[in-house]
Design an enzyme around this catalytic site. Structure first.
Site, PDB file in Angstrom:
ATOM      1  N   HIS A 374     -11.872   5.298   2.726  1.00 56.60           N
ATOM      2  CA  HIS A 374     -11.074   4.660   3.737  1.00 56.60           C
ATOM      3  C   HIS A 374      -9.971   5.592   4.096  1.00 56.60           C
ATOM      4  O   HIS A 374      -9.201   5.144   5.020  1.00 56.60           O
ATOM      5  CB  HIS A 374     -10.492   3.361   3.393  1.00 56.60           C
ATOM      6  CG  HIS A 374     -11.394   2.326   3.189  1.00 56.60           C
ATOM      7  ND1 HIS A 374     -11.882   1.543   4.303  1.00 56.60           N
ATOM      8  CD2 HIS A 374     -12.458   1.795   2.274  1.00 56.60           C
ATOM      9  CE1 HIS A 374     -12.783   0.527   4.019  1.00 56.60           C
ATOM     10  NE2 HIS A 374     -12.936   0.892   2.776  1.00 56.60           N
ATOM     11  N   LYS A 565       1.147  -2.259  12.750  1.00 59.65           N
ATOM     12  CA  LYS A 565       0.214  -1.660  11.798  1.00 59.65           C
ATOM     13  C   LYS A 565       1.271  -1.393  10.512  1.00 59.65           C
ATOM     14  O   LYS A 565       2.606  -1.589  10.759  1.00 59.65           O
ATOM     15  CB  LYS A 565      -0.329  -0.488  12.073  1.00 59.65           C
ATOM     16  CG  LYS A 565       0.439   0.338  12.954  1.00 59.65           C
ATOM     17  CD  LYS A 565      -0.124   1.837  13.568  1.00 59.65           C
ATOM     18  CE  LYS A 565      -0.780   1.377  14.959  1.00 59.65           C
ATOM     19  NZ  LYS A 565      -2.116   1.362  14.940  1.00 59.65           N
ATOM     20  N   ARG A 566       0.850  -1.152   9.290  1.00 57.24           N
ATOM     21  CA  ARG A 566       1.681  -0.528   8.294  1.00 57.24           C
ATOM     22  C   ARG A 566       2.565   0.595   8.791  1.00 57.24           C
ATOM     23  O   ARG A 566       2.216   1.210   9.672  1.00 57.24           O
ATOM     24  CB  ARG A 566       0.835  -0.034   7.071  1.00 57.24           C
ATOM     25  CG  ARG A 566       0.291  -1.383   6.303  1.00 57.24           C
ATOM     26  CD  ARG A 566       1.289  -2.357   5.797  1.00 57.24           C
ATOM     27  NE  ARG A 566       2.067  -1.855   4.615  1.00 57.24           N
ATOM     28  CZ  ARG A 566       2.036  -1.894   3.511  1.00 57.24           C
ATOM     29  NH1 ARG A 566       0.988  -3.064   3.160  1.00 57.24           N
ATOM     30  NH2 ARG A 566       2.615  -1.440   2.506  1.00 57.24           N
ATOM     31  N   LYS A 571       1.045   7.533  11.225  1.00 54.16           N
ATOM     32  CA  LYS A 571       0.658   6.637  12.137  1.00 54.16           C
ATOM     33  C   LYS A 571       1.847   6.776  13.432  1.00 54.16           C
ATOM     34  O   LYS A 571       1.590   6.142  14.380  1.00 54.16           O
ATOM     35  CB  LYS A 571       0.693   5.107  11.884  1.00 54.16           C
ATOM     36  CG  LYS A 571      -0.241   4.687  10.871  1.00 54.16           C
ATOM     37  CD  LYS A 571      -0.219   3.207  10.318  1.00 54.16           C
ATOM     38  CE  LYS A 571      -1.229   2.829   9.339  1.00 54.16           C
ATOM     39  NZ  LYS A 571      -2.393   2.485   9.650  1.00 54.16           N
ATOM     40  N   THR A 675      -8.240  -0.764  13.099  1.00 55.63           N
ATOM     41  CA  THR A 675      -9.215  -1.753  13.025  1.00 55.63           C
ATOM     42  C   THR A 675      -8.390  -2.539  14.355  1.00 55.63           C
ATOM     43  O   THR A 675      -8.924  -3.401  14.826  1.00 55.63           O
ATOM     44  CB  THR A 675      -9.668  -2.652  12.046  1.00 55.63           C
ATOM     45  OG1 THR A 675      -8.571  -2.812  11.367  1.00 55.63           O
ATOM     46  CG2 THR A 675     -10.748  -1.904  11.448  1.00 55.63           C
ATOM     47  N   LYS A 679      -9.245  -4.778  17.898  1.00 56.41           N
ATOM     48  CA  LYS A 679      -8.909  -6.317  18.400  1.00 56.41           C
ATOM     49  C   LYS A 679      -7.982  -6.368  19.634  1.00 56.41           C
ATOM     50  O   LYS A 679      -8.304  -7.049  20.506  1.00 56.41           O
ATOM     51  CB  LYS A 679      -7.703  -6.763  17.269  1.00 56.41           C
ATOM     52  CG  LYS A 679      -8.609  -6.920  15.953  1.00 56.41           C
ATOM     53  CD  LYS A 679      -7.630  -7.082  14.823  1.00 56.41           C
ATOM     54  CE  LYS A 679      -8.383  -6.799  13.348  1.00 56.41           C
ATOM     55  NZ  LYS A 679      -7.302  -6.600  12.272  1.00 56.41           N
TER      56      LYS A 679
HETATM   57  C1  Z2T Z   1      -6.012   0.858   3.719  1.00 61.88           C
HETATM   58  O1  Z2T Z   1      -5.623  -0.347   4.749  1.00 61.88           O
HETATM   59  C2  Z2T Z   1      -6.731   1.841   4.670  1.00 61.88           C
HETATM   60  C3  Z2T Z   1      -7.056   3.139   3.901  1.00 61.88           C
HETATM   61  C4  Z2T Z   1      -6.912   3.044   2.645  1.00 61.88           C
HETATM   62  O2  Z2T Z   1      -6.938   4.419   1.818  1.00 61.88           O
HETATM   63  C5  Z2T Z   1      -6.100   2.200   1.992  1.00 61.88           C
HETATM   64  C6  Z2T Z   1      -5.732   1.007   2.584  1.00 61.88           C
HETATM   65 CL1  Z2T Z   1      -4.841  -0.255   1.868  1.00 61.88          CL
HETATM   66  C7  Z2T Z   1      -7.086   4.518   0.691  1.00 61.88           C
HETATM   67  C8  Z2T Z   1      -7.236   1.672   5.972  1.00 61.88           C
HETATM   68  C9  Z2T Z   1      -7.185   2.880   6.921  1.00 61.88           C
HETATM   69  O3  Z2T Z   1      -5.965   3.553   7.029  1.00 61.88           O
HETATM   70  C10 Z2T Z   1      -7.461   2.603   8.209  1.00 61.88           C
HETATM   71  O4  Z2T Z   1      -7.787   3.679   9.281  1.00 61.88           O
HETATM   72  C11 Z2T Z   1      -8.909   1.864   8.246  1.00 61.88           C
HETATM   73  O5  Z2T Z   1      -9.239   1.354   9.638  1.00 61.88           O
HETATM   74  C12 Z2T Z   1      -8.890   0.715   7.233  1.00 61.88           C
HETATM   75  O6  Z2T Z   1      -8.361   1.030   5.769  1.00 61.88           O
HETATM   76  C13 Z2T Z   1     -10.281   0.152   7.105  1.00 61.88           C
HETATM   77  O7  Z2T Z   1     -11.219   0.896   6.881  1.00 61.88           O
END
Ligand code: Z2T
Length: 830
Positions: A374, A565-566, A571, A675, A679
């Site tokens: 991810h 978003k976080r 970002k 994601t 949405k």
């Molecule tokens: C996370 O939410 C995502 C990636 C991570 O990498 C860890 C966490 Cl907790 C270890 C996110 C991505 O940043 C985002 O781009 C992606 O859409 C999402 O995972 C689901 O794949």
């Protein structure tokens, strides 16, 4: 602890209880029963929380028959199970989803009315289970929803954190974390199964011994153990009677563990030991993409995967099952590297406990796992120092060493003894400390490795794991993420859902590509008018919510510009903030007539990892700028910033459908997918975004005319990086950027206090790791296009409708179909 003691044969034992009658009367009766007999209060003396709990349990009753039937049908059929292994499930509220899935919304509303209660007020009582950080956890929740809706056999395995993602509050604009006690007021959605607890071992050492058959074997002699108690949650499919299972594990002290110490007379120590064991599932680690190598986190990871595998073999498979055939019955999907310790665990079970030959065990193990990555950030790739791993799981470390030896022998053989390559590919890193690279272990073991959007999967092959994709080109694949339209369209946006159904009929909610049929309506002025009315209604709903939730009063009639978003530097919330400052300056200058500008409200929502300094400084800065702009009469009615605290799934469900503009402005090549972007598009917001993650695919689908693209492409970023990026040069050469930064640095945007901006400004000028400055001019220019387009109401609405019509691809049903076809080789029933 034992499994079923006998096979029930009596007819009644095989028949699930009949649920309450599916009418208002039946619902009322069940509700009052729950209130009186489970909650133990009369309606007249009940609190809102009593009523919510009784309502939730009532709805749960209607799902149980489906759950029992689904389980029986799957056991009888001997279906292959998808074992989704995820340390996080960011579920969001359960009641709304359960009501929708069961088709009980109207009945529940009427029933509550008959009791003199308001179903919406009761729904708002629920504290969402926030058992995840962000995208990764929410994705897992969307995936299990889709699998249930598609009638695929899936068990979602995870951790029942006693405290989920912290609750964010602001004190003087700074983030303060408050524990999320989501269980405190009762947890009506879970079923504890203490009699199905399994023992999980830790620590100790390994021994060689000679078995009865004369073979040399290894055994693990652990030093301590804990009990893993499963709690199951219901995952209802959308109106299909299917109810799948989420199995979340909770740690409990082993009795024997306490007693030993107790018998030695050390009562206090015995109690401490209990606390120690139960700490394992106490709290979710709040780092989203920069894991800290903490021992407790590794304990969590092993704890839940070991429990899941043991439980699957013992309780889900038939008793006499031949484990050589395990891959016929299970596909474990590794949701990032968090559950990757499952690989040596399965090897250990097969070799040490079931007498498999090593190669035979490896052959089975390889077929049981697939791995999803991810991230692209190097710091997010988990490594576990071998001293830690060896202390906690000595046998697993040995197994990884042996797997690595075998693997590197193959590499040397295939690549002519290329030692440099072997070192790059090794599962063991030597510097700065000797550690296990979990992504390498996962990639070697997995049948398939996937990224989460086209661009991400490409970069994964080319940049993150190039040696592996050279060795096994067919192992790598892409599955673009998706979101569940049940929660993020139907529940979040009932107004638009109704309008869509009126236009194109039923069926789109489980076949989202059918939204295409909306395209002609983009040219229908009456439809556009109604579409705008829905958006206006959603904005009003958001205004009400923020007023009551946060004491924030959103102005009316503004372009609603949302970045949620976080909080992470990649970002680039700071880029958005620079734009806001620039807009503020423009309004204060005589350059433009304020009346000619687009009134805009910018909404931020973001949690920062508690130890992430720059992220927290950015939050404080956004809040300081927001307060300054809010207090400035001169820009009232033209520009506002709102930063409601504690952005979560619940808030997203009201915020996203109200948005006009979706901010997706990460540095190209850093956001794996995103994601939230999906949405927003599905709810009729237009995106301003970089060529990154799933933005790329959103733009391709909705069309360039309906997407505001800006910024460097990934190859351009790489080029600039290689040549040496100097943010100071960009600052010096862009007058508008320089002006915004100077304004911030002077304190004029932070109530006259320059210290508030210092950390962020200094970082941008001195390092700017994610090149916010380099994309600033392009971003401002794209925002000017946004304003021009927004001024043309009909053109904007047309684009918004086309965004909805062309985003059906981003249903998580489609993602699941892709996994089923290309990774799991399982077919869906619907
Ligand atoms: C996370 O939410 C995502 C990636 C991570 O990498 C860890 C966490 Cl907790 C270890 C996110 C991505 O940043 C985002 O781009 C992606 O859409 C999402 O995972 C689901 O794949």
């Amino acid at each position: 602890v034992t499994g079923p003691q006998f096979e029930p044969t009596h007819e009644r034992a095989l028949t699930p209880a009949v649920g309450p009658a599916r009418d208002v009367d039946g619902f009322v009766r069940q509700f009052l029963r729950e209130l009186n007999y489970t909650q133990g209060v009369p309606l007249s003396r009940s609190t809102l929380n009593d009523q919510y709990l009784a309502l939730a349990r009532t709805v749960r009753h209607y799902l149980m028959q489906g759950w029992i039937r689904t389980g029986k049908r799957r056991r009888d059929a001997g279906d292959k199970v998808i074992g989704y292994l995820s340390a996080e499930y960011l579920l969001g509220r359960q009641l709304d989803n359960a009501l929708l899935a069961a088709g009980l919304e109207d009945i529940a509303r009427e029933a509550m009315k008959e009791c003199g209660l308001d179903v919406d007020l009761l729904r708002s009582q629920e504290i969402e289970p926030g058992l995840g950080n962000g995208g990764l956890g929410r994705l897992a929740a969307c995936f299990v929803d889709s699998l249930a809706t598609m009638d695929v056999s899936c068990i979602g395995y995870g951790i029942r954190y006693e405290y989920g993602i912290f609750k964010q509050t602001f004190e003087d604009g700074r983030q303060v974390e408050v524990p999320d006690s989501w269980l405190a007021l009762g947890s009506p959605w879970e079923f504890p199964q203490p009699d199905r607890a399994v023992q999980i071992d830790f620590g100790g050492h390994t021994e060689r011994y000679t078995g009865d058959d004369g073979r040399e074997r290894t055994r693990w002699v652990p030093a301590w153990d804990v009990q893993a108690v499963p709690y199951h949650l219901l995952v209802p499919g959308y109106r299909n009677g299917v109810v799948n299972t989420l199995r979340l594990w909770s740690a409990k002290a082993t009795n024997a563990f306490d007693l030993q110490l107790f018998n030695q007379g050390d009562y206090a120590e015995a109690v401490r030991a209990q606390t120690f064991a139960e700490n394992i599932t106490k709290v979710l680690y709040p780092e989203d993409s920069t894991p800290q190598g903490r021992e407790l986190r590794l304990q969590q990871q092993y704890f839940f995967v070991a429990a899941s595998i043991k439980d699957f073999i013992r309780h889900t498979l038939p008793a006499d099952f031949d484990l050589h055939r395990l891959p016929e019955r299970i596909a474990f999907q590794l949701n990032d590297t968090h559950p990757v310790i499952a690989i040596p665990e399965l090897m250990r079970i097969l070799v040490d406990e079931h007498d498999f030959e090593w190669d035979e065990a490896w052959d089975v193990t390889k077929q049981c796992f697939d791995y999803t990555c991810h991230t692209l950030l190097p710091e997010a790739l988990e490594v576990w120092p071998v001293d830690l791993l060896g202390r906690l799981l000595p046998r697993h470390l040995e197994i990884v060493y042996r797997l690595n030896e075998d693997f590197l022998a193959r590499v040397r053989e295939q690549f002519d003894g290329d030692e440099v390559r072997a070192r790059r590919m090794s599962m063991v890193q030597e510097n700065p400390v000797r550690a296990i690279r979990m992504a390498h272990l996962a990639t070697v073991a997995a049948t398939k490795v996937n990224g989460v959007a086209e661009l991400h999967s490409q970069l994964l092959r080319d940049k993150v794991l190039p040696d592996f994709s050279e060795m096994w080109p067919d192992k790598f694949t892409n599955v673009t993420n998706g979101v569940t339209p049940r929660r993020f369209v139907r529940i979040a946006n009932p107004g638009m859902s109704e309008l869509v159904t009126e236009a194109i009929g039923e069926g789109w909610l489980t076949d989202l590509e059918r939204l295409r049929e909306l395209e002609p309506f983009a040219d229908d002025a009456a439809f556009r008018e109604r579409f705008r009315a829905v958006k206006a209604g959603n904005k009003e709903r958001l205004r009400q919510l923020l007023h009551h939730r946060d004491g924030i009063d959103l102005p009316e009639g503004h372009l609603l510009d949302v970045m949620v978003k976080r909080l992470h530097e990649y970002k680039r919330q700071s880029l958005k903030l620079l734009h806001v400052v620039s807009l503020y300056q423009r309004l204060l200058s005589d350059e433009v007539d304020p009346e000619s500008t687009t009134p805009r409200t910018v909404v931020f929502g973001a949690k920062a990892a508690p130890g992430y300094f720059m992220a927290k400084e950015t939050i404080a800065l956004i809040n300081a700028v927001a307060a300054t702009i809010d207090a400035d009469e001169r820009v009232a009615g033209r520009l506002a910033i709102a930063f409601p605290a504690n952005y979560n799934v619940t808030l997203a469900e009201t915020l996203i459908p109200a948005a006009d503009l979706s901010e997706q402005i990460s540095l190209a090549g850093k956001e794996a997918s995103g994601t939230g972007n999906m949405k927003f598009a599905l709810n009729g917001a237009l995106t301003i975004g970089t060529d990154d993650g799933a933005n790329v695919e959103i733009r391709q689908l909705v069309g360039d005319d309906n997407f505001f693209l800006f910024g460097m492409t990934e190859p351009r970023v790489a080029e600039l990086q290689a040549k040496g990026y100097v943010p100071g040069d960009v600052y010096a050469s862009s007058p508008r950027l320089k002006s915004a930064i100077d304004f911030l640095a002077s304190g004029e945007a932070t109530g006259g206090d320059p210290s508030r901006a210092a950390a962020v400004v200094d970082d941008l000028l001195s390092s700017d790791r994610f090149m916010a400055l380099a994309d600033f001019d392009a971003y401002v220019e794209a925002q000017e296009k946004v304003e021009a387009t927004y001024a043309d109401t009909e053109a904007w609405t047309r684009s918004a409708i086309l965004n909805v019509a062309r985003s059906g691809f981003f249903s998580s049903d489609r993602s699941m179909r892709d996994y089923l076809d290309r990774i799991w080789n399982v077919s869906a029933r619907s």
